[in-house]
Design an enzyme around this catalytic site. Structure first.
Site, PDB file in Angstrom:
ATOM      1  N   GLN A   1      -4.938  -1.744   9.738  1.00  0.00           N
ATOM      2  CA  GLN A   1      -4.687  -3.376   9.222  1.00  0.00           C
ATOM      3  C   GLN A   1      -5.161  -4.602   9.954  1.00  0.00           C
ATOM      4  OE1 GLN A   1      -3.626  -3.598   6.024  1.00  0.00           O
ATOM      5  NE2 GLN A   1      -4.190  -5.955   6.446  1.00  0.00           N
TER       6      GLN A   1
ATOM      7  N   ASP B   1     -11.411   2.588   4.316  1.00  0.00           N
ATOM      8  CA  ASP B   1     -11.636   1.005   3.927  1.00  0.00           C
ATOM      9  C   ASP B   1     -13.018   0.841   3.778  1.00  0.00           C
ATOM     10  OD1 ASP B   1      -9.642  -0.561   4.065  1.00  0.00           O
ATOM     11  OD2 ASP B   1      -9.008  -0.770   5.949  1.00  0.00           O
TER      12      ASP B   1
ATOM     13  N   LYS C   1       0.889  -1.165   0.073  1.00  0.00           N
ATOM     14  CA  LYS C   1       0.212   0.020  -0.056  1.00  0.00           C
ATOM     15  C   LYS C   1       0.895   1.344  -0.007  1.00  0.00           C
ATOM     16  CE  LYS C   1      -3.907  -2.177   2.081  1.00  0.00           C
ATOM     17  NZ  LYS C   1      -4.873  -2.406   3.694  1.00  0.00           N
TER      18      LYS C   1
END
Length: 296
Positions: free
Chosen positions: A96, A119, A52
């Site tokens: 995460q 997200d 990422k």
């Protein structure tokens, strides 16, 4: 059979985003800034977060990686999230998953500001998505929609079968494929571990989206000719013949199912690269939404 090439499509999207970022720079505007929080040393998570960060560099975003030890308490993590929520320099951030067992994931996801939740996991954003309102769509479902759209896969009036009901993929996909518009307007069946005689359902499907995490689960005798198959599964299967000692395998018996499919995603190189590309797209959207707010 046509391959839905996520790797190539993701590169196309990154190139498009890079052009937008360059325009921002040329106008003297601040470029998007994505932060990623990782707690602990999970190998797969570290690899994923690393990719990422590299993707941010590729498109010209600023990025911040916040590493916290596996012993981090829930209170410490929530304090860090509050800091990121209040940091005007950061447009979007992700935490995460998975998190260490001492931390309540739901509490953490709830703490992320909906306007920075790139997200798309916060209930406010999930609710807006379910109501067809403008919001952040979770990156993996967003990537699947983009693949279907860019390859011109017809979804209207089709029977879509979703295998798996996770909050990250299965459930949002079942909502999105049934929404008005393209891709959408299909009739959706959501299946899961309690579904009986699942092969009787999959054999009728025009489109199958599988996010189960069971290697080679979907066999050729479970699908009809001309089916569209989206494989979200990604499992490390031990293989001593490989240098790494494993192979990455999807939910689909690709070799045999691909012979019957009209479109199919490979694993790796299908949905995975798209997820990161759409995370970047959501971050660009977060920056643009902030600019609109400032202009008002």
């Amino acid at each position: 059979m046509q391959l839905l090439d996520g790797k190539k499509t993701a590169e196309d999207i990154k190139s498009e985003i890079a052009v937008e970022v360059q325009k921002m720079k040329n106008n003297g505007e601040k470029v998007p800034h994505l932060a990623a929080v990782i707690v602990g040393n999970d190998g797969a998570s570290l690899t994923y977060v690393g990719s990422k960060v590299r993707a941010c560099e590729r498109v010209g975003f600023e990025s911040t990686l916040v590493k916290m030890p596996s012993t981090t308490s829930e209170t410490e993590l929530l304090k860090k999230i509050k800091e990121l929520n209040e940091d005007d320099n950061i447009d979007g951030f992700i935490v995460q998953l998975p998190l260490p067992e001492q931390i309540d994931e739901q509490k953490v996801l709830m703490a992320v500001s909906p306007s920075k939740d790139v997200d798309g996991f916060h209930p406010e954003n999930f609710g807006k998505m379910a109501l067809d309102m403008s919001t952040f769509i979770p990156a993996t479902p967003f990537g699947i929609l983009e693949l279907l759209e860019r390859y011109g896969v017809e979804t209207k009036g089709k029977h879509t079968v979703v295998i798996g009901r996770s909050h990250i993929v299965g459930r949002p996909m079942s909502i999105l494929m049934g929404r008005k518009g393209f891709p959408g307007n299909s009739t959706v069946t959501l299946t899961h571990s309690y579904t009986k005689n699942i092969e009787e359902i999959t054999i009728q499907a025009d489109i199958i989206i599988t996010a189960l995490g069971v290697p080679n689960y979907l066999k050729a005798d479970m699908v009809k000719d001309g089916v569209v198959v989206i494989d979200v599964g990604i499992t490390r299967v031990p293989d001593e013949t490989k240098d790494k000692g494993y192979v990455i395998t999807g939910d689909v018996d690709f070799e045999n199912v691909s012979k019957k499919a009209s479109f199919i995603t490979p694993v790796p190189g299908g949905v995975g690269p798209m997820t990161i590309a759409m995370l970047l797209k959501n971050t660009l959207l977060a920056r643009e939404m902030k600019i609109l707010k400032l202009d008002k």
